[in-house]
Design a protein around this motif. Sequence first.
Motif, PDB file in Angstrom:
ATOM      1  N   ASP A 139       0.813  -1.219   0.000  1.00 30.45           N
ATOM      2  CA  ASP A 139       0.000   0.000   0.000  1.00 30.45           C
ATOM      3  C   ASP A 139       0.846   1.268   0.000  1.00 30.45           C
ATOM      4  O   ASP A 139       0.527   2.236  -0.703  1.00 30.45           O
ATOM      5  CB  ASP A 139      -0.917   0.003   1.227  1.00 30.45           C
ATOM      6  CG  ASP A 139      -1.976  -1.086   1.152  1.00 30.45           C
ATOM      7  OD1 ASP A 139      -2.273  -1.527   0.018  1.00 30.45           O
ATOM      8  OD2 ASP A 139      -2.478  -1.507   2.209  1.00 30.45           O
ATOM      9  N   TYR A 140       1.937   1.275   0.788  1.00 28.18           N
ATOM     10  CA  TYR A 140       2.708   2.503   0.971  1.00 28.18           C
ATOM     11  C   TYR A 140       4.046   2.506   0.235  1.00 28.18           C
ATOM     12  O   TYR A 140       4.707   3.535   0.159  1.00 28.18           O
ATOM     13  CB  TYR A 140       2.972   2.739   2.469  1.00 28.18           C
ATOM     14  CG  TYR A 140       1.711   2.964   3.265  1.00 28.18           C
ATOM     15  CD1 TYR A 140       1.113   4.208   3.293  1.00 28.18           C
ATOM     16  CD2 TYR A 140       1.123   1.922   3.979  1.00 28.18           C
ATOM     17  CE1 TYR A 140      -0.051   4.425   4.027  1.00 28.18           C
ATOM     18  CE2 TYR A 140      -0.039   2.119   4.710  1.00 28.18           C
ATOM     19  CZ  TYR A 140      -0.619   3.373   4.732  1.00 28.18           C
ATOM     20  OH  TYR A 140      -1.766   3.580   5.449  1.00 28.18           O
ATOM     21  N   GLY A 141       4.475   1.338  -0.286  1.00 26.73           N
ATOM     22  CA  GLY A 141       5.782   1.271  -0.962  1.00 26.73           C
ATOM     23  C   GLY A 141       5.832   2.107  -2.217  1.00 26.73           C
ATOM     24  O   GLY A 141       6.905   2.583  -2.612  1.00 26.73           O
ATOM     25  N   LYS A 142       4.683   2.313  -2.864  1.00 26.43           N
ATOM     26  CA  LYS A 142       4.670   3.122  -4.085  1.00 26.43           C
ATOM     27  C   LYS A 142       4.760   4.616  -3.775  1.00 26.43           C
ATOM     28  O   LYS A 142       5.127   5.412  -4.638  1.00 26.43           O
ATOM     29  CB  LYS A 142       3.380   2.843  -4.878  1.00 26.43           C
ATOM     30  CG  LYS A 142       3.261   1.412  -5.389  1.00 26.43           C
ATOM     31  CD  LYS A 142       1.986   1.233  -6.170  1.00 26.43           C
ATOM     32  CE  LYS A 142       1.885  -0.163  -6.765  1.00 26.43           C
ATOM     33  NZ  LYS A 142       1.784  -1.192  -5.719  1.00 26.43           N
ATOM     34  N   MET A 143       4.424   5.001  -2.526  1.00 24.04           N
ATOM     35  CA  MET A 143       4.438   6.418  -2.150  1.00 24.04           C
ATOM     36  C   MET A 143       5.783   6.854  -1.592  1.00 24.04           C
ATOM     37  O   MET A 143       6.169   8.014  -1.734  1.00 24.04           O
ATOM     38  CB  MET A 143       3.326   6.686  -1.129  1.00 24.04           C
ATOM     39  CG  MET A 143       1.929   6.455  -1.684  1.00 24.04           C
ATOM     40  SD  MET A 143       0.645   6.927  -0.519  1.00 24.04           S
ATOM     41  CE  MET A 143       0.908   5.738   0.786  1.00 24.04           C
ATOM     42  N   THR A 144       6.500   5.972  -0.934  1.00 23.40           N
ATOM     43  CA  THR A 144       7.774   6.339  -0.321  1.00 23.40           C
ATOM     44  C   THR A 144       8.665   5.113  -0.219  1.00 23.40           C
ATOM     45  O   THR A 144       8.176   3.980  -0.116  1.00 23.40           O
ATOM     46  CB  THR A 144       7.559   6.922   1.087  1.00 23.40           C
ATOM     47  OG1 THR A 144       8.821   7.240   1.671  1.00 23.40           O
ATOM     48  CG2 THR A 144       6.848   5.925   2.001  1.00 23.40           C
ATOM     49  N   ASN A 145       9.967   5.350  -0.265  1.00 24.62           N
ATOM     50  CA  ASN A 145      10.932   4.285  -0.023  1.00 24.62           C
ATOM     51  C   ASN A 145      11.737   4.558   1.250  1.00 24.62           C
ATOM     52  O   ASN A 145      12.800   3.983   1.462  1.00 24.62           O
ATOM     53  CB  ASN A 145      11.871   4.123  -1.209  1.00 24.62           C
ATOM     54  CG  ASN A 145      12.653   5.400  -1.505  1.00 24.62           C
ATOM     55  OD1 ASN A 145      12.452   6.430  -0.851  1.00 24.62           O
ATOM     56  ND2 ASN A 145      13.537   5.330  -2.498  1.00 24.62           N
ATOM     57  N   ASP A 146      11.204   5.449   2.107  1.00 20.40           N
ATOM     58  CA  ASP A 146      11.815   5.721   3.409  1.00 20.40           C
ATOM     59  C   ASP A 146      11.517   4.530   4.313  1.00 20.40           C
ATOM     60  O   ASP A 146      10.383   4.318   4.755  1.00 20.40           O
ATOM     61  CB  ASP A 146      11.236   7.007   3.998  1.00 20.40           C
ATOM     62  CG  ASP A 146      11.923   7.410   5.292  1.00 20.40           C
ATOM     63  OD1 ASP A 146      12.625   6.551   5.885  1.00 20.40           O
ATOM     64  OD2 ASP A 146      11.756   8.562   5.728  1.00 20.40           O
ATOM     65  N   THR A 147      12.524   3.728   4.584  1.00 22.90           N
ATOM     66  CA  THR A 147      12.314   2.496   5.352  1.00 22.90           C
ATOM     67  C   THR A 147      11.873   2.784   6.781  1.00 22.90           C
ATOM     68  O   THR A 147      11.129   1.990   7.374  1.00 22.90           O
ATOM     69  CB  THR A 147      13.601   1.650   5.353  1.00 22.90           C
ATOM     70  OG1 THR A 147      14.703   2.446   5.825  1.00 22.90           O
ATOM     71  CG2 THR A 147      13.919   1.154   3.947  1.00 22.90           C
ATOM     72  N   ASP A 148      12.321   3.904   7.368  1.00 27.97           N
ATOM     73  CA  ASP A 148      11.866   4.258   8.717  1.00 27.97           C
ATOM     74  C   ASP A 148      10.362   4.515   8.722  1.00 27.97           C
ATOM     75  O   ASP A 148       9.634   4.048   9.608  1.00 27.97           O
ATOM     76  CB  ASP A 148      12.604   5.503   9.214  1.00 27.97           C
ATOM     77  CG  ASP A 148      14.071   5.226   9.482  1.00 27.97           C
ATOM     78  OD1 ASP A 148      14.369   4.123   9.979  1.00 27.97           O
ATOM     79  OD2 ASP A 148      14.922   6.085   9.200  1.00 27.97           O
ATOM     80  N   LEU A 149       9.885   5.261   7.743  1.00 30.93           N
ATOM     81  CA  LEU A 149       8.464   5.564   7.663  1.00 30.93           C
ATOM     82  C   LEU A 149       7.649   4.316   7.351  1.00 30.93           C
ATOM     83  O   LEU A 149       6.564   4.101   7.923  1.00 30.93           O
ATOM     84  CB  LEU A 149       8.229   6.637   6.604  1.00 30.93           C
ATOM     85  CG  LEU A 149       6.797   7.155   6.451  1.00 30.93           C
ATOM     86  CD1 LEU A 149       6.280   7.705   7.781  1.00 30.93           C
ATOM     87  CD2 LEU A 149       6.726   8.215   5.363  1.00 30.93           C
ATOM     88  N   LEU A 150       8.182   3.465   6.469  1.00 36.34           N
ATOM     89  CA  LEU A 150       7.480   2.226   6.139  1.00 36.34           C
ATOM     90  C   LEU A 150       7.389   1.315   7.363  1.00 36.34           C
ATOM     91  O   LEU A 150       6.374   0.632   7.561  1.00 36.34           O
ATOM     92  CB  LEU A 150       8.200   1.495   5.000  1.00 36.34           C
ATOM     93  CG  LEU A 150       8.105   2.147   3.615  1.00 36.34           C
ATOM     94  CD1 LEU A 150       8.994   1.415   2.621  1.00 36.34           C
ATOM     95  CD2 LEU A 150       6.652   2.145   3.125  1.00 36.34           C
ATOM     96  N   ALA A 151       8.430   1.316   8.187  1.00 38.97           N
ATOM     97  CA  ALA A 151       8.390   0.513   9.412  1.00 38.97           C
ATOM     98  C   ALA A 151       7.306   1.018  10.356  1.00 38.97           C
ATOM     99  O   ALA A 151       6.629   0.232  11.035  1.00 38.97           O
ATOM    100  CB  ALA A 151       9.756   0.538  10.090  1.00 38.97           C
TER     101      ALA A 151
END
Length: 677
Positions: free
Chosen positions: A544-556
Amino acid sequence: MSARDLSVLLGVILIIIMLVIPLPGWLLSILILTNISLALIVILVTMNTQEALDFAIFPSLLLLLTLFRLGLNVSTTRSILSEADAGNVVDTFGEFVTGGNPFVGFVIFLILVIIQFIVITKGAERVSEVAARFTLDAMPGKQMSIDADLNAGMITEQQAKDRREKIENEADFYGAMDGASKFVKGDAIAGIVIVLVNIIFGFIIGMTQWGLSASETVNVFLRLTVGDGLVSQIPALLIATATGIIVTRVAAEGNLSHDVTGQLFRYPKLLYVAAGTIFLLGFTPIHFMLTASIATILAVGGFYLDRSHQRQQEYEDEETDQQTEDKEVATPDNVVDLLNMDPIEFEFGYALIPIADANQGGDLLDRVVMIRRQIALELGIVIPVVRIRDNIQLNPNEYQLKIKGNEVAKGELYLNHYLAMSPGMDDETIEGIDTVEPAFGLPAKWISEDMKDEAELSGYTIVDPPSVVSTHITEVIKRYASQLLGREETQQLIDHLKQSYPTLVDEVTPEPLSVGEIQKVLSKLLEEQVSIRNLPIIFETLADYGKMTNDTDLLAEYCRQSLSVQITKMFAAEDYKMKVITLSPQVEKKIAEHIQQTEHGSFISMDPETQQKVIETIHQQASQAFIDNSTPILLCSPAIRRYVKQMIGRYLTDVVVLSYNELEPDLEVESAGVVNI
C-alpha cells in the motif's frame, strides 16, 4: 659442421648413390641390416614417448627411411636381375625363412603386405587425417583459452608464449603426419610392384639370357625375390606400426609400455574371471592341462596385482592426506576460508563441557534446537545454527556468546550449584556465591544442592545451570535478532511467503521495494522486539505505501500501525489494561519542531541540554515501573514516535515507545505519569 650433422648428410647422399650406382653384395647386406636396425629403433622410440611432439621429427624421418628402403629395393633388384646375387642377408632370408620352399616364402610375403597395407597403413592414414583436422579446428579455442588465462593472471607471458608454440607445433606435426602417412601407403604398393617385376623379369632373364630351365629359374629368382621382399617388408611393417602408434598416442602419464600395463591390468579381479573362463574350456576337447596352466597363471597374476594395487592405494591415500594437510596450511584458498565467520557462536571453558556433551548427560544441543523454534514462533525469523565449542582461553566456568564474531554477552556457570534469585528480601541464612542473573541482570546467588530446599522455602527462585544459560542465549539472540536478519535470510522469508501469497509478493518486490529495503524494514521492527511472523500483513502494508515512499523508517512505522493487535497484546495486562507514561503537549511540540529532513533521512536535532532534560524526566517517570518489575511504556503521537525512540534508545533501552495508532481502540489506557520540562 659436427659429425652428427655430417653423418645425416652422408646418409642422404648414400640414398641417391644407391639409386644410380650398383653396390656390391656385402655392402647391400650391411645396409639391409642397418635398415632393420633403424626400423627397430624408431618403433621403440615411439613406444616410449609420452606425447607425439616428443618425436616431432618423425614425419621427416619417415620420408627418409622410406626413400632409403626404396633405394635398397632398387639396388637389390639391380643385383638380382643382373648377377642373381643380392648379398648374404637376402639369400639367407630367401633360404632360411622360407624353409627352402620359395612358394611358401611368397605366401608369407603376401600376408605381410596385406597386413601392412590393409590393416596398419589404412588405419594410420585415417587417424592421421582425422587428427590433423581436429587439431586445426581446435586451434582457435585453445588460443582463446590461453588469452583468457593470461588476462586473468593465471599464467605469465612466457608461459602463454610456450603454450602457443606447442599448439602451433601440434598443428604442424599432425598436418605433416597426414601427408607422411601417404609415404607408408606408397611404400607398400611399391613393394608389391618391385616383387612382381623381379619375378616376371627374373623368369625372362633366366630362361632367355642365362639358358636356365623353368625349375632352376624359379629356384634362383623366386628365392632371391622373396628374400628381398621379406627383408624390405619387415622394417616397412615396423615403420608402419610406429606410424600408427605415434598418431594414436593420446595424453598419458607415461610411455606406451607403462600405459598398456597400467590400464590393461587396472582391474586385477577381472583376471579371475578370465582364468575361470579359460579353465572351463578345459572340459572341451582342448587339452585340460594346457587350459589349467594358463588359468593358473592368470589367477596368480591377478592375486599379486590385487595386492600390489592395495599397497599402492594405501600409499596414495597417505600421500593425499599429507598433501591435504599441507594445502590446508599453505594454500591461499585456505587462508580465504579463514575469513568465514559463524553468525552465532557459543564458547565455554573446559569445566562446562558436561552441559554440551550428550555422553555426560548434557542437553545444551537439544535446548538450542528448542531456542530456535521458540524464536521462530515469537519473532518470525529462523536464526542460523549456533556453533557450540569449548575455548581453553576462557576461565573454566566462563562462557561467552558471539554474534558475527563479536562478543555480545558472557557469564559464569557452576555445574554443581543452582542459581537462586532473590524474592526482594534476602535471607542471610542462604549462603552462596553472589552473582547477577545474566539474562535480566537480577541479583542472585550460586548455592549448593544442600541449600536448594531451604532457599525455595525462603521464596528464592531456583534455576539449574542449563536453564540459566539457555535463557541467557534466548534473550541475547532476541536482542540482536535484527543483526541476524540479512538479505539472504530476508530472501528466504520472501520465498516462503511467495508459496502462499505469490500475487502479494510480486506487488512488493522487486518493484517498488528491493530485498535490501524490505530487510531494513523488518530489521527496524525486530530492533524493538516486534515480531515479523505475520509477514502477510507486513507485505500488505508495504504494497500500500511502498509506491508512495521508499523511506524504510516511515514504512516501518506504517507496518507497526498495521500490527496494532499484535503490539497491543504484547504489552497489555491480563485485564486488557495498560499503564503508560505520556508526553506533555509542550514536549511533543518541541520534539516535532526539532525534526530535520535530509536526503539521507530524517532525525531529531535538539540541543543537548534540552534533550538531556527530556531523557532524565522520562527516566524519573519510568523508575516506578522498574521498581514494580514491569516494562515502562511511553505513549506519544505517531508523528514523533520513532524520533522519541531514536532519542532515548541509547540511554533507556528498556523503555518501550508506542504511538496511539499502535493500540487497539478497546484497550483501557491508564496514565502512570506525564513527561514535562
